[in-house]
Motif scaffolding. Sequence first.
Motif, PDB file in Angstrom:
ATOM      1  N   UNK A  12       0.907  -1.040   0.054  1.00  0.00           N
ATOM      2  CA  UNK A  12      -0.025   0.101   0.052  1.00  0.00           C
ATOM      3  C   UNK A  12       0.932   1.209  -0.043  1.00  0.00           C
ATOM      4  N   UNK A  13       1.621   1.569   1.251  1.00  0.00           N
ATOM      5  CA  UNK A  13       2.439   2.703   1.105  1.00  0.00           C
ATOM      6  C   UNK A  13       3.923   2.509   0.389  1.00  0.00           C
ATOM      7  N   UNK A  14       4.034   0.799   0.537  1.00  0.00           N
ATOM      8  CA  UNK A  14       5.602   0.529   0.220  1.00  0.00           C
ATOM      9  C   UNK A  14       5.427  -1.074  -0.295  1.00  0.00           C
ATOM     10  N   UNK A  15       6.502  -1.446  -1.010  1.00  0.00           N
ATOM     11  CA  UNK A  15       6.419  -2.968  -1.397  1.00  0.00           C
ATOM     12  C   UNK A  15       6.652  -4.125  -0.595  1.00  0.00           C
ATOM     13  N   UNK A  16       5.747  -4.854  -0.678  1.00  0.00           N
ATOM     14  CA  UNK A  16       5.738  -6.331  -0.038  1.00  0.00           C
ATOM     15  C   UNK A  16       6.888  -6.768   0.019  1.00  0.00           C
ATOM     16  N   UNK A  17       7.841  -6.668  -1.185  1.00  0.00           N
ATOM     17  CA  UNK A  17       9.318  -7.392  -1.326  1.00  0.00           C
ATOM     18  C   UNK A  17      10.158  -6.847  -0.444  1.00  0.00           C
ATOM     19  N   UNK A  18      10.005  -5.455  -0.164  1.00  0.00           N
ATOM     20  CA  UNK A  18      11.057  -4.780   0.943  1.00  0.00           C
ATOM     21  C   UNK A  18      10.795  -5.564   2.316  1.00  0.00           C
ATOM     22  N   UNK A  19       9.693  -5.853   2.607  1.00  0.00           N
ATOM     23  CA  UNK A  19       9.375  -6.520   4.034  1.00  0.00           C
ATOM     24  C   UNK A  19       9.856  -7.957   3.921  1.00  0.00           C
ATOM     25  N   UNK A  20       9.392  -8.727   2.945  1.00  0.00           N
ATOM     26  CA  UNK A  20       9.877 -10.064   2.679  1.00  0.00           C
ATOM     27  C   UNK A  20      11.168 -10.457   2.469  1.00  0.00           C
ATOM     28  N   UNK A  21      11.884  -9.327   1.497  1.00  0.00           N
ATOM     29  CA  UNK A  21      13.266  -9.803   1.171  1.00  0.00           C
ATOM     30  C   UNK A  21      14.391  -8.981   1.616  1.00  0.00           C
ATOM     31  N   UNK A  22      13.844  -7.942   2.587  1.00  0.00           N
ATOM     32  CA  UNK A  22      14.660  -7.150   3.388  1.00  0.00           C
ATOM     33  C   UNK A  22      14.652  -7.118   4.964  1.00  0.00           C
ATOM     34  N   UNK A  23      13.421  -6.794   5.515  1.00  0.00           N
ATOM     35  CA  UNK A  23      13.253  -6.937   6.801  1.00  0.00           C
ATOM     36  C   UNK A  23      13.162  -8.336   7.368  1.00  0.00           C
ATOM     37  N   UNK A  24      12.196  -9.173   6.774  1.00  0.00           N
ATOM     38  CA  UNK A  24      12.102 -10.652   7.326  1.00  0.00           C
ATOM     39  C   UNK A  24      13.591 -10.959   7.522  1.00  0.00           C
ATOM     40  N   UNK A  25      14.138 -11.296   6.476  1.00  0.00           N
ATOM     41  CA  UNK A  25      15.511 -11.769   6.391  1.00  0.00           C
ATOM     42  C   UNK A  25      16.581 -11.374   7.655  1.00  0.00           C
ATOM     43  N   UNK A  26      16.499  -9.995   7.345  1.00  0.00           N
ATOM     44  CA  UNK A  26      17.454  -9.237   8.299  1.00  0.00           C
ATOM     45  C   UNK A  26      17.132  -9.760   9.907  1.00  0.00           C
ATOM     46  N   UNK A  27      15.927  -9.715  10.410  1.00  0.00           N
ATOM     47  CA  UNK A  27      15.293  -9.941  11.768  1.00  0.00           C
ATOM     48  C   UNK A  27      15.867 -11.715  11.918  1.00  0.00           C
ATOM     49  N   UNK A  28      15.503 -12.339  10.865  1.00  0.00           N
ATOM     50  CA  UNK A  28      15.676 -13.825  10.986  1.00  0.00           C
ATOM     51  C   UNK A  28      17.191 -14.105  11.258  1.00  0.00           C
ATOM     52  N   UNK A  29      18.051 -13.430  10.640  1.00  0.00           N
ATOM     53  CA  UNK A  29      19.419 -13.677  10.774  1.00  0.00           C
ATOM     54  C   UNK A  29      20.161 -13.305  12.004  1.00  0.00           C
ATOM     55  N   UNK A  30      19.563 -12.211  12.531  1.00  0.00           N
ATOM     56  CA  UNK A  30      20.076 -11.536  13.771  1.00  0.00           C
ATOM     57  C   UNK A  30      19.215 -11.922  15.208  1.00  0.00           C
ATOM     58  N   UNK A  31      18.235 -12.880  14.963  1.00  0.00           N
ATOM     59  CA  UNK A  31      17.348 -13.097  16.182  1.00  0.00           C
ATOM     60  C   UNK A  31      17.973 -13.722  17.337  1.00  0.00           C
ATOM     61  N   UNK A  32      18.842 -14.956  16.929  1.00  0.00           N
ATOM     62  CA  UNK A  32      19.472 -15.594  17.953  1.00  0.00           C
ATOM     63  C   UNK A  32      20.653 -14.698  18.883  1.00  0.00           C
ATOM     64  N   UNK A  33      21.390 -13.964  17.921  1.00  0.00           N
ATOM     65  CA  UNK A  33      22.353 -13.125  18.851  1.00  0.00           C
ATOM     66  C   UNK A  33      21.813 -11.929  19.439  1.00  0.00           C
ATOM     67  N   UNK A  34      20.800 -11.265  19.030  1.00  0.00           N
ATOM     68  CA  UNK A  34      20.186 -10.414  19.491  1.00  0.00           C
ATOM     69  C   UNK A  34      19.549 -10.671  20.759  1.00  0.00           C
ATOM     70  N   UNK A  35      18.831 -11.737  20.823  1.00  0.00           N
ATOM     71  CA  UNK A  35      18.253 -12.253  22.304  1.00  0.00           C
ATOM     72  C   UNK A  35      19.154 -12.618  23.229  1.00  0.00           C
ATOM     73  N   UNK A  36      20.424 -13.403  22.767  1.00  0.00           N
ATOM     74  CA  UNK A  36      21.579 -13.707  23.543  1.00  0.00           C
ATOM     75  C   UNK A  36      22.166 -12.643  24.302  1.00  0.00           C
ATOM     76  N   UNK A  37      22.301 -11.385  23.513  1.00  0.00           N
ATOM     77  CA  UNK A  37      22.704 -10.179  23.870  1.00  0.00           C
ATOM     78  C   UNK A  37      21.926  -9.528  24.751  1.00  0.00           C
ATOM     79  N   UNK A  38      20.693  -9.558  24.476  1.00  0.00           N
ATOM     80  CA  UNK A  38      19.840  -8.449  25.194  1.00  0.00           C
ATOM     81  C   UNK A  38      18.715  -9.255  26.123  1.00  0.00           C
ATOM     82  N   UNK A  39      18.920 -10.378  26.310  1.00  0.00           N
ATOM     83  CA  UNK A  39      17.843 -11.255  27.228  1.00  0.00           C
ATOM     84  C   UNK A  39      17.568 -10.688  28.632  1.00  0.00           C
ATOM     85  N   UNK A  40      18.829  -9.852  29.006  1.00  0.00           N
ATOM     86  CA  UNK A  40      18.580  -8.979  30.297  1.00  0.00           C
ATOM     87  C   UNK A  40      17.932  -7.684  30.439  1.00  0.00           C
ATOM     88  N   UNK A  41      17.604  -7.210  29.126  1.00  0.00           N
ATOM     89  CA  UNK A  41      16.850  -6.034  29.054  1.00  0.00           C
ATOM     90  C   UNK A  41      15.212  -6.225  29.406  1.00  0.00           C
TER      91      UNK A  41
END
Length: 227
Positions: A12-41
């Motif tokens: 609607x405001x932006x392409x579906x591909x940006x979400x599925x090809x940029x944002x989702x893979x970015x979060x998927x790849x960084x999730x384990x490290x982010x949670x291990x690093x920030x679990x105490x937050x």
Amino acid sequence: MIRAIVTDIEGTTGSISFVHEVLFPYARARLPGFLRRSAGDPAVKEQLEAVRELAGEPEADQARVIALLEQWMDADRKVTPLKVLQGMIWEEGYRQGDFTGHVYADVLPCLKAWHAAGLALYIYSSGSVQAQKLLFAHSDVGDLTPLLSGYFDTTTGPKKESESYRRIAAHLGLSGHEILFLSDVVAELDAAAAANFHTVQLVRERDMTTGDHPVAAGFDAVCLPEE
């Protein structure tokens, strides 16, 4: 007369591909490290507890929580703790300049014109409010947040249920007939129409399924209802 416009993001405001090809893979790849690093937050801990509660696994350890979140991401589950955690990861990416939020070329001029005309502009997306703000604050065309009056996400309710739109109208203090909802998804538009919203379907891609709603190829083709 329309007094507020509520718009979806993906397709609607932006392409579906940006979400599925940029944002989702970015979060998927960084999730384990982010949670291990920030679990105490505290903010992260709150969402991890919400994951355990939602999964019905109150004793789940960190590895199990990560596995659950990865499963939900792969299935594109629209659940609040996942969306909030994704938003936290994306915040790092936006602030580091790893990417900018995609916005179609016709969006900014129309948002400016509608804002100048006195219309209140809102976002309603399955992505968390935090993620929405980040996308529009770090968009391809600059910071769009001064044009936006507010944001709604899954804490308001599912986008394919009419009660969610009634809650939005109540929050805005408006009747459904005073609100225009823009989306590319017919089921969302049907739900909004059932709450008496005016609707327009954005048809930006070929071979899209259309329903019984006015259609527009871009924001610059949206006709505002006069009654």
